[in-house]
Enzyme design. Structure first.
Site, PDB file in Angstrom:
ATOM      1  N   TYR A 101       0.838  -1.212   0.000  1.00 23.72           N
ATOM      2  CA  TYR A 101       0.000   0.000   0.000  1.00 23.72           C
ATOM      3  C   TYR A 101       0.868   1.255   0.000  1.00 23.72           C
ATOM      4  O   TYR A 101       0.658   2.168  -0.803  1.00 23.72           O
ATOM      5  CB  TYR A 101      -0.917   0.001   1.215  1.00 23.72           C
ATOM      6  CG  TYR A 101      -1.683   1.300   1.376  1.00 23.72           C
ATOM      7  CD1 TYR A 101      -2.803   1.569   0.592  1.00 23.72           C
ATOM      8  CD2 TYR A 101      -1.281   2.260   2.301  1.00 23.72           C
ATOM      9  CE1 TYR A 101      -3.501   2.768   0.727  1.00 23.72           C
ATOM     10  CE2 TYR A 101      -1.971   3.454   2.439  1.00 23.72           C
ATOM     11  CZ  TYR A 101      -3.073   3.704   1.650  1.00 23.72           C
ATOM     12  OH  TYR A 101      -3.752   4.896   1.771  1.00 23.72           O
ATOM     13  N   LYS A 105       1.271   4.295  -2.956  1.00 24.33           N
ATOM     14  CA  LYS A 105       1.049   5.720  -2.720  1.00 24.33           C
ATOM     15  C   LYS A 105       2.320   6.534  -3.000  1.00 24.33           C
ATOM     16  O   LYS A 105       2.235   7.693  -3.445  1.00 24.33           O
ATOM     17  CB  LYS A 105       0.557   5.951  -1.292  1.00 24.33           C
ATOM     18  CG  LYS A 105      -0.835   5.367  -1.043  1.00 24.33           C
ATOM     19  CD  LYS A 105      -1.877   5.934  -2.020  1.00 24.33           C
ATOM     20  CE  LYS A 105      -3.277   5.461  -1.738  1.00 24.33           C
ATOM     21  NZ  LYS A 105      -4.296   6.042  -2.634  1.00 24.33           N
TER      22      LYS A 105
END
Length: 259
Positions: free
Chosen positions: A151, A155
């Site tokens: 994750y 990002k």
């Protein structure tokens, strides 16, 4: 009037951004998985703010999702001057506990869809005298995060891509803004199946989705390149840059209970 297209519009920050733009009398194209929630939101915003709304229920984890969204926009003749890439999700815990398909889906939604939609819609955005791309990243973009490894990497990718794209488009009518929220009162923690310790740590810094949306939309219309929401998150990003990486990674691993 042209439309703003928002992905992940049915819940959380995406829903709050939709409300924020609706209050500014911006017509909306709402994209998310839940047909029921999209119908409700579209009707609510149309009645409450006197704007035009349309919606498309689609699973962004499917490889043809971006092409289908672009086809929908073109087929219906919707002029788009704002693209909000908000959809995203996380998977907490150790990397090896998640099947490859789950990580692939997360990378698809968090990275590939924003890139593809930018590529597909920039020709449309350039038709307008002022146009905007708003990408929602995360404060996790500023460091490696054991326990949210993939994750955080997605990002970081979105942050880097957004800054590079903004420079490339600086002489056009399009501005690119990337916003990195910290902990936000949404369903992210439950979806990511974060540990109780991580949830409690995040709650200390939580902002509401509405507060994040206000800051994000304000930054977008101001044509800012980058925004970290919340002064504590700004301090955290600065400390990550100053402190040894091993220390920040060990601290993150402790929060997310990675041994």
């Amino acid at each position: 009037m042209p439309y703003a297209l928002i992905t992940g519009a049915s819940k959380g920050i995406g829903k709050a951004i939709a409300r924020e733009l609706a209050a500014k009398k911006t017509d909306l194209l709402l994209v998310a998985r839940s047909e029921h929630l999209l119908q409700e939101l579209a009707a609510e915003l149309s009645a409450g703010f006197g704007i035009r709304t349309a919606w498309l229920a689609i699973d962004l984890a499917k490889q043809d999702a971006s092409a289908r969204i672009s086809h929908w926009v073109t087929e219906q003749g919707y002029p788009v001057h704002i693209l909000v890439n908000n959809a995203g999700f996380g998977l907490g815990g150790s990397f090896e506990q998640h099947p490859v398909e789950a990580n692939r889906d997360m990378m698809q939604v968090n990275m590939l869809v924003p890139v593809e939609l930018c590529s597909l819609l920039i020709p449309e955005l350039k038709k307008h005298p002022r146009a905007y791309i708003l990408n929602i990243a995360s404060s996790a973009a500023y460091q490696a995060v054991p326990g949210l490894a993939v994750y955080a990497a997605t990002k970081s990718f979105l942050l880097s891509f957004s800054r590079g794209l903004q420079y490339e488009l600086r002489k056009t009518t399009i501005s690119v803004t990337v916003v990195s929220p910290g902990g936000t009162a949404t369903e992210f923690a439950s979806t990511a199946q974060l540990s109780e310790k991580a949830v409690k740590a995040g709650e200390k810094l939580n902002m509401t989705a509405e507060a994040v949306a206000r800051l994000a939309v304000k930054a977008m219309f101001a044509r800012k390149t980058e925004l970290i929401t919340g002064w504590l998150n700004k301090v955290g990003a600065a400390l990550v840059w100053l402190l040894p990486k091993q220390l920040t990674e060990k601290t993150a691993a402790g929060i997310y209970e990675i041994k």
